[in-house]
Design a protein around this motif. Structure first.
Motif, PDB file in Angstrom:
ATOM      1  N   SER A 186       0.817  -1.217   0.000  1.00 15.89           N
ATOM      2  CA  SER A 186       0.000   0.000   0.000  1.00 15.89           C
ATOM      3  C   SER A 186       0.851   1.267   0.000  1.00 15.89           C
ATOM      4  O   SER A 186       0.332   2.355  -0.181  1.00 15.89           O
ATOM      5  N   GLY A 187       2.147   1.119   0.233  1.00 15.66           N
ATOM      6  CA  GLY A 187       3.032   2.271   0.248  1.00 15.66           C
ATOM      7  C   GLY A 187       3.298   2.831   1.629  1.00 15.66           C
ATOM      8  O   GLY A 187       4.050   3.794   1.784  1.00 15.66           O
ATOM      9  N   ALA A 188       2.688   2.244   2.653  1.00 16.10           N
ATOM     10  CA  ALA A 188       2.914   2.711   4.018  1.00 16.10           C
ATOM     11  C   ALA A 188       4.371   2.494   4.436  1.00 16.10           C
ATOM     12  O   ALA A 188       4.909   3.235   5.240  1.00 16.10           O
ATOM     13  N   ALA A 189       4.990   1.481   3.878  1.00 17.73           N
ATOM     14  CA  ALA A 189       6.414   1.210   4.094  1.00 17.73           C
ATOM     15  C   ALA A 189       7.014   0.944   2.725  1.00 17.73           C
ATOM     16  O   ALA A 189       6.445   0.199   1.937  1.00 17.73           O
ATOM     17  N   SER A 190       8.135   1.551   2.441  1.00 17.77           N
ATOM     18  CA  SER A 190       8.680   1.437   1.089  1.00 17.77           C
ATOM     19  C   SER A 190       9.850   0.478   0.959  1.00 17.77           C
ATOM     20  O   SER A 190      10.189   0.072  -0.143  1.00 17.77           O
ATOM     21  N   SER A 191      10.473   0.116   2.073  1.00 12.48           N
ATOM     22  CA  SER A 191      11.653  -0.746   2.024  1.00 12.48           C
ATOM     23  C   SER A 191      11.555  -1.876   3.023  1.00 12.48           C
ATOM     24  O   SER A 191      10.952  -1.746   4.084  1.00 12.48           O
ATOM     25  N   VAL A 192      12.188  -2.975   2.662  1.00 12.35           N
ATOM     26  CA  VAL A 192      12.315  -4.125   3.551  1.00 12.35           C
ATOM     27  C   VAL A 192      13.766  -4.152   4.022  1.00 12.35           C
ATOM     28  O   VAL A 192      14.685  -4.050   3.200  1.00 12.35           O
ATOM     29  N   VAL A 193      13.974  -4.248   5.323  1.00 12.20           N
ATOM     30  CA  VAL A 193      15.324  -4.330   5.865  1.00 12.20           C
ATOM     31  C   VAL A 193      15.595  -5.784   6.227  1.00 12.20           C
ATOM     32  O   VAL A 193      14.819  -6.409   6.950  1.00 12.20           O
ATOM     33  N   VAL A 194      16.692  -6.320   5.686  1.00 11.40           N
ATOM     34  CA  VAL A 194      17.068  -7.707   5.942  1.00 11.40           C
ATOM     35  C   VAL A 194      18.478  -7.745   6.507  1.00 11.40           C
ATOM     36  O   VAL A 194      19.252  -6.802   6.344  1.00 11.40           O
ATOM     37  N   THR A 195      18.801  -8.837   7.165  1.00  7.78           N
ATOM     38  CA  THR A 195      20.156  -9.070   7.654  1.00  7.78           C
ATOM     39  C   THR A 195      20.728 -10.254   6.903  1.00  7.78           C
ATOM     40  O   THR A 195      20.133 -11.333   6.888  1.00  7.78           O
ATOM     41  N   THR A 196      21.866 -10.045   6.257  1.00  5.90           N
ATOM     42  CA  THR A 196      22.486 -11.109   5.467  1.00  5.90           C
ATOM     43  C   THR A 196      23.109 -12.153   6.384  1.00  5.90           C
ATOM     44  O   THR A 196      23.238 -11.953   7.593  1.00  5.90           O
ATOM     45  N   ASP A 197      23.524 -13.247   5.772  1.00  2.00           N
ATOM     46  CA  ASP A 197      24.185 -14.310   6.524  1.00  2.00           C
ATOM     47  C   ASP A 197      25.447 -13.819   7.222  1.00  2.00           C
ATOM     48  O   ASP A 197      25.854 -14.372   8.240  1.00  2.00           O
ATOM     49  N   LYS A 198      26.063 -12.782   6.675  1.00  2.00           N
ATOM     50  CA  LYS A 198      27.302 -12.244   7.253  1.00  2.00           C
ATOM     51  C   LYS A 198      27.040 -11.101   8.233  1.00  2.00           C
ATOM     52  O   LYS A 198      27.963 -10.432   8.679  1.00  2.00           O
ATOM     53  N   GLY A 199      25.756 -10.849   8.549  1.00  5.48           N
ATOM     54  CA  GLY A 199      25.402  -9.844   9.538  1.00  5.48           C
ATOM     55  C   GLY A 199      25.254  -8.430   9.001  1.00  5.48           C
ATOM     56  O   GLY A 199      25.061  -7.495   9.772  1.00  5.48           O
ATOM     57  N   LEU A 200      25.311  -8.260   7.697  1.00  6.41           N
ATOM     58  CA  LEU A 200      25.156  -6.942   7.084  1.00  6.41           C
ATOM     59  C   LEU A 200      23.671  -6.630   6.926  1.00  6.41           C
ATOM     60  O   LEU A 200      22.904  -7.470   6.472  1.00  6.41           O
ATOM     61  N   ARG A 201      23.265  -5.420   7.288  1.00 11.21           N
ATOM     62  CA  ARG A 201      21.862  -5.011   7.135  1.00 11.21           C
ATOM     63  C   ARG A 201      21.691  -4.318   5.792  1.00 11.21           C
ATOM     64  O   ARG A 201      22.434  -3.389   5.480  1.00 11.21           O
ATOM     65  N   LEU A 202      20.709  -4.774   5.029  1.00 13.64           N
ATOM     66  CA  LEU A 202      20.428  -4.201   3.716  1.00 13.64           C
ATOM     67  C   LEU A 202      19.009  -3.668   3.681  1.00 13.64           C
ATOM     68  O   LEU A 202      18.101  -4.269   4.244  1.00 13.64           O
ATOM     69  N   GLN A 203      18.826  -2.562   2.999  1.00  7.19           N
ATOM     70  CA  GLN A 203      17.502  -1.979   2.790  1.00  7.19           C
ATOM     71  C   GLN A 203      17.166  -2.157   1.318  1.00  7.19           C
ATOM     72  O   GLN A 203      17.850  -1.631   0.443  1.00  7.19           O
ATOM     73  N   ILE A 204      16.096  -2.912   1.050  1.00  5.94           N
ATOM     74  CA  ILE A 204      15.722  -3.261  -0.315  1.00  5.94           C
ATOM     75  C   ILE A 204      14.321  -2.727  -0.591  1.00  5.94           C
ATOM     76  O   ILE A 204      13.421  -2.914   0.228  1.00  5.94           O
ATOM     77  N   PRO A 205      14.112  -2.080  -1.736  1.00  9.77           N
ATOM     78  CA  PRO A 205      12.762  -1.601  -2.057  1.00  9.77           C
ATOM     79  C   PRO A 205      11.750  -2.748  -2.017  1.00  9.77           C
ATOM     80  O   PRO A 205      11.988  -3.825  -2.584  1.00  9.77           O
ATOM     81  N   ALA A 206      10.644  -2.538  -1.342  1.00 12.58           N
ATOM     82  CA  ALA A 206       9.630  -3.583  -1.175  1.00 12.58           C
ATOM     83  C   ALA A 206       9.109  -4.093  -2.509  1.00 12.58           C
ATOM     84  O   ALA A 206       8.780  -5.272  -2.644  1.00 12.58           O
ATOM     85  N   ALA A 207       9.065  -3.246  -3.499  1.00 10.70           N
ATOM     86  CA  ALA A 207       8.558  -3.644  -4.812  1.00 10.70           C
ATOM     87  C   ALA A 207       9.374  -4.775  -5.426  1.00 10.70           C
ATOM     88  O   ALA A 207       8.847  -5.561  -6.220  1.00 10.70           O
ATOM     89  N   ARG A 208      10.628  -4.904  -5.053  1.00  9.55           N
ATOM     90  CA  ARG A 208      11.483  -5.976  -5.590  1.00  9.55           C
ATOM     91  C   ARG A 208      11.001  -7.355  -5.154  1.00  9.55           C
ATOM     92  O   ARG A 208      11.330  -8.357  -5.791  1.00  9.55           O
ATOM     93  N   PHE A 209      10.226  -7.413  -4.082  1.00  5.73           N
ATOM     94  CA  PHE A 209       9.743  -8.697  -3.567  1.00  5.73           C
ATOM     95  C   PHE A 209       8.376  -9.094  -4.121  1.00  5.73           C
ATOM     96  O   PHE A 209       7.922 -10.205  -3.884  1.00  5.73           O
ATOM     97  N   ARG A 210       7.705  -8.213  -4.837  1.00  7.48           N
ATOM     98  CA  ARG A 210       6.349  -8.508  -5.334  1.00  7.48           C
ATOM     99  C   ARG A 210       6.247  -9.808  -6.130  1.00  7.48           C
ATOM    100  O   ARG A 210       5.270 -10.532  -5.972  1.00  7.48           O
ATOM    101  N   PRO A 211       7.207 -10.139  -6.987  1.00  9.30           N
ATOM    102  CA  PRO A 211       7.076 -11.395  -7.739  1.00  9.30           C
ATOM    103  C   PRO A 211       7.041 -12.646  -6.853  1.00  9.30           C
ATOM    104  O   PRO A 211       6.623 -13.714  -7.292  1.00  9.30           O
ATOM    105  N   TYR A 212       7.463 -12.517  -5.605  1.00 10.20           N
ATOM    106  CA  TYR A 212       7.550 -13.671  -4.707  1.00 10.20           C
ATOM    107  C   TYR A 212       6.416 -13.722  -3.695  1.00 10.20           C
ATOM    108  O   TYR A 212       6.403 -14.579  -2.821  1.00 10.20           O
ATOM    109  N   LEU A 213       5.444 -12.825  -3.821  1.00  7.81           N
ATOM    110  CA  LEU A 213       4.324 -12.776  -2.887  1.00  7.81           C
ATOM    111  C   LEU A 213       3.332 -13.896  -3.171  1.00  7.81           C
ATOM    112  O   LEU A 213       2.929 -14.114  -4.303  1.00  7.81           O
TER     113      LEU A 213
END
Length: 72
Positions: A19-46
């Motif tokens: 809905s646009g209320a949140a624009s990014s997904v924050v993930v933690t990689t296997d190596k402990g790095l935090r990444l901010q990824i646009p939420a739209a990049r995950f739509r194909p996997y919903l």
């Protein structure tokens, strides 16, 4: 460069991103790095369950997005 991480977002939680209320997904990689990824990049996997699985994010030399794929 490749980054690997797990994602577990319920369908109702992802609706905030959709809905646009949140624009990014924050993930933690296997190596402990935090990444901010646009939420739209995950739509194909919903799915009805949300977004679940193991992913690989690939970036170029300047850390610009190249691809996101589910690997498990």
């Amino acid at each position: 460069m490749d980054y690997r991480f797990n994602v577990n977002i319920s369908y109702s939680e992802y609706q905030l991103y959709y809905s646009g209320a949140a624009s990014s997904v924050v993930v933690t990689t296997d190596k402990g790095l935090r990444l901010q990824i646009p939420a739209a990049r995950f739509r194909p996997y919903l799915s009805q369950l949300g977004i679940r699985g193991r992913f690989k994010l690939t970036t170029d030399e300047e850390n610009r997005f190249r691809s996101l794929e589910r690997i498990a």
